[in-house]
Design an enzyme around this catalytic site. Sequence first.
Site, PDB file in Angstrom:
ATOM      1  N   HIS A   1     -32.558  75.942  46.150  1.00 47.16           N
ATOM      2  CA  HIS A   1     -31.441  76.854  45.898  1.00 47.16           C
ATOM      3  C   HIS A   1     -31.529  77.499  44.515  1.00 47.16           C
ATOM      4  O   HIS A   1     -30.620  78.219  44.112  1.00 47.16           O
ATOM      5  CB  HIS A   1     -30.112  76.118  46.065  1.00 47.16           C
ATOM      6  CG  HIS A   1     -29.816  75.738  47.474  1.00 47.16           C
ATOM      7  ND1 HIS A   1     -28.767  74.912  47.830  1.00 47.16           N
ATOM      8  CD2 HIS A   1     -30.428  76.077  48.644  1.00 47.16           C
ATOM      9  CE1 HIS A   1     -28.753  74.761  49.144  1.00 47.16           C
ATOM     10  NE2 HIS A   1     -29.746  75.455  49.661  1.00 47.16           N
ATOM     11  N   THR A   2     -32.617  77.249  43.815  1.00 47.78           N
ATOM     12  CA  THR A   2     -32.889  77.970  42.573  1.00 47.78           C
ATOM     13  C   THR A   2     -33.121  79.454  42.841  1.00 47.78           C
ATOM     14  O   THR A   2     -33.060  80.278  41.924  1.00 47.78           O
ATOM     15  CB  THR A   2     -34.117  77.366  41.861  1.00 47.78           C
ATOM     16  OG1 THR A   2     -34.334  78.044  40.626  1.00 47.78           O
ATOM     17  CG2 THR A   2     -35.381  77.511  42.695  1.00 47.78           C
TER      18      THR A   2
ATOM     19  N   SER B   1     -41.064  76.240  66.048  1.00 46.04           N
ATOM     20  CA  SER B   1     -40.164  76.536  67.164  1.00 46.04           C
ATOM     21  C   SER B   1     -39.106  77.558  66.775  1.00 46.04           C
ATOM     22  O   SER B   1     -38.563  78.254  67.641  1.00 46.04           O
ATOM     23  CB  SER B   1     -39.506  75.261  67.686  1.00 46.04           C
ATOM     24  OG  SER B   1     -38.861  74.552  66.640  1.00 46.04           O
TER      25      SER B   1
ATOM     26  N   SER C   1     -32.427  83.944  35.957  1.00 47.63           N
ATOM     27  CA  SER C   1     -33.281  83.017  36.697  1.00 47.63           C
ATOM     28  C   SER C   1     -33.067  83.036  38.203  1.00 47.63           C
ATOM     29  O   SER C   1     -33.640  82.228  38.915  1.00 47.63           O
ATOM     30  CB  SER C   1     -33.045  81.591  36.167  1.00 47.63           C
ATOM     31  OG  SER C   1     -33.890  80.670  36.777  1.00 47.63           O
TER      32      SER C   1
ATOM     33  N   ASP D   1     -42.905  72.706  63.763  1.00 44.62           N
ATOM     34  CA  ASP D   1     -43.716  73.157  64.896  1.00 44.62           C
ATOM     35  C   ASP D   1     -43.558  74.643  65.187  1.00 44.62           C
ATOM     36  O   ASP D   1     -43.981  75.122  66.243  1.00 44.62           O
ATOM     37  CB  ASP D   1     -43.360  72.352  66.151  1.00 44.62           C
ATOM     38  CG  ASP D   1     -41.928  72.592  66.616  1.00 44.62           C
ATOM     39  OD1 ASP D   1     -41.140  73.228  65.870  1.00 44.62           O
ATOM     40  OD2 ASP D   1     -41.585  72.143  67.728  1.00 44.62           O
TER      41      ASP D   1
ATOM     42  N   PRO E   1     -27.701  70.181  58.299  1.00 46.11           N
ATOM     43  CA  PRO E   1     -26.630  69.769  57.385  1.00 46.11           C
ATOM     44  C   PRO E   1     -25.792  70.972  56.947  1.00 46.11           C
ATOM     45  O   PRO E   1     -26.334  72.001  56.548  1.00 46.11           O
ATOM     46  CB  PRO E   1     -27.388  69.163  56.200  1.00 46.11           C
ATOM     47  CG  PRO E   1     -28.731  68.789  56.743  1.00 46.11           C
ATOM     48  CD  PRO E   1     -29.040  69.810  57.791  1.00 46.11           C
TER      49      PRO E   1
ATOM     50  N   HIS F   1     -35.407  75.080  57.913  1.00 45.94           N
ATOM     51  CA  HIS F   1     -34.717  75.154  59.196  1.00 45.94           C
ATOM     52  C   HIS F   1     -35.653  74.813  60.354  1.00 45.94           C
ATOM     53  O   HIS F   1     -35.219  74.244  61.359  1.00 45.94           O
ATOM     54  CB  HIS F   1     -34.112  76.546  59.403  1.00 45.94           C
ATOM     55  CG  HIS F   1     -32.841  76.775  58.647  1.00 45.94           C
ATOM     56  ND1 HIS F   1     -31.764  77.451  59.175  1.00 45.94           N
ATOM     57  CD2 HIS F   1     -32.470  76.407  57.397  1.00 45.94           C
ATOM     58  CE1 HIS F   1     -30.783  77.490  58.279  1.00 45.94           C
ATOM     59  NE2 HIS F   1     -31.197  76.872  57.187  1.00 45.94           N
ATOM     60  N   ASP F   2     -36.925  75.161  60.236  1.00 44.09           N
ATOM     61  CA  ASP F   2     -37.880  74.815  61.278  1.00 44.09           C
ATOM     62  C   ASP F   2     -38.138  73.306  61.303  1.00 44.09           C
ATOM     63  O   ASP F   2     -38.051  72.664  62.350  1.00 44.09           O
ATOM     64  CB  ASP F   2     -39.198  75.565  61.067  1.00 44.09           C
ATOM     65  CG  ASP F   2     -40.203  75.278  62.173  1.00 44.09           C
ATOM     66  OD1 ASP F   2     -39.825  75.384  63.352  1.00 44.09           O
ATOM     67  OD2 ASP F   2     -41.359  74.942  61.857  1.00 44.09           O
TER      68      ASP F   2
ATOM     69  N   GLY G   1     -39.081  68.926  64.093  1.00 44.43           N
ATOM     70  CA  GLY G   1     -40.272  68.897  63.253  1.00 44.43           C
ATOM     71  C   GLY G   1     -40.842  70.269  62.963  1.00 44.43           C
ATOM     72  O   GLY G   1     -40.371  71.297  63.463  1.00 44.43           O
TER      73      GLY G   1
ATOM     74  N   ARG H   1     -36.195  78.784  53.172  1.00 39.97           N
ATOM     75  CA  ARG H   1     -35.138  78.470  54.149  1.00 39.97           C
ATOM     76  C   ARG H   1     -35.714  78.363  55.556  1.00 39.97           C
ATOM     77  O   ARG H   1     -35.362  77.466  56.323  1.00 39.97           O
ATOM     78  CB  ARG H   1     -34.063  79.546  54.084  1.00 39.97           C
ATOM     79  CG  ARG H   1     -32.858  79.269  54.969  1.00 39.97           C
ATOM     80  CD  ARG H   1     -31.727  80.232  54.650  1.00 39.97           C
ATOM     81  NE  ARG H   1     -30.557  79.943  55.471  1.00 39.97           N
ATOM     82  CZ  ARG H   1     -29.973  80.833  56.265  1.00 39.97           C
ATOM     83  NH1 ARG H   1     -30.436  82.073  56.338  1.00 39.97           N
ATOM     84  NH2 ARG H   1     -28.903  80.504  56.970  1.00 39.97           N
TER      85      ARG H   1
END
Length: 336
Positions: free
Chosen positions: A193-194, A82, A250, A80, A163, A72-73, A78, A68
């Site tokens: 999301h597994t 941040s 799982s 980087d 998103p 998100h980065d 890009g 995640r």
Amino acid sequence: MNMSSTAAVAVVAIGLVFLTFTGQCSGALEVGFYQGKCGRFVDVEGIVAGVVRTKFFRDRTIAAALIRMQFHDCFVNGCDASILLDGSASEKTASPNLSVRGFDIIDAAKTAVESVCRGVVSCADIIAIATREAVYLSGGGRYNVQTGRRDGLISLATNVDLPAPSISVPDSVAAFAGKGLNMTDMVHLLGGHTVGVAHCFLFQDRLYNFQNTGKPDPDMNVALLEGLRRICPQNSAGTNTANLDQNPQSSFIVDNSFYKEIVARRGILQIDQELALDPITQATVTTLANNGTNSFATKFGQAMVKLGAVEVLTGSQGEIRRSCRAVNKPGFLTFN
């Protein structure tokens, strides 16, 4: 440098002159970028992997946390790093990032690397290497990570535009396309999301008032609906969580079980379930559900490599941070 606001971080950093020696200025990522840059016997990826292994065997949930974090980065200005910068208005403070975890792992890996190879390895590369290792430890493939990224100087909460869990498939395809990722990449990456969980407030509308109908989402499996209502009571704060992969055997394994679950209408997030139903993505999801874990592991690794190349800084761009949480002070030397 601990800045009270990220806006201040951005302005100060841009005004600095960094002394930088770059061994490669081609602007391209490559596998094995750090080989020989820290001495013959220093294995940068091995050092990061060792830190991740230690953390993983105490807490298997770090795999989902790091996947995640990388997503998100990379989706904001890009890949980087941040997202790692501290500040009262940094990306960390944006609503979608308040529950991002794993910063301590990146800090520990950076400390370990800096102790033997000062000023060479970027925080952005550490995120990519650490995530790969966590995926591998969770049963996924050990894909080759491209390295050579440099760290960004700006981190602003106002730049965070990720998103939403309720996004439609066409809109999601468009969002990924804006990052140079195609529909197939999107389906493979959402296969992350597994592993991991979602807080009830992210999908509670599907249980009680889907799209303001006053009824649950008709595409949700009835048994799943009943189970989720027990976890997420109506009008509750929505702070409880549910596994994104509803196969209890799982939920901590990086495999293709997630796709099998959404084909069976057992998706938790709206976008996850719609992947299995929308004509744009349905065939890809069905193939992944039927083709086995090894096939998914390969494709997920390939998609993670593509994600990791989104809008990267290379060559003399950006910097190599001394601390992943702050831009460098004036005069700090970097050597890659």
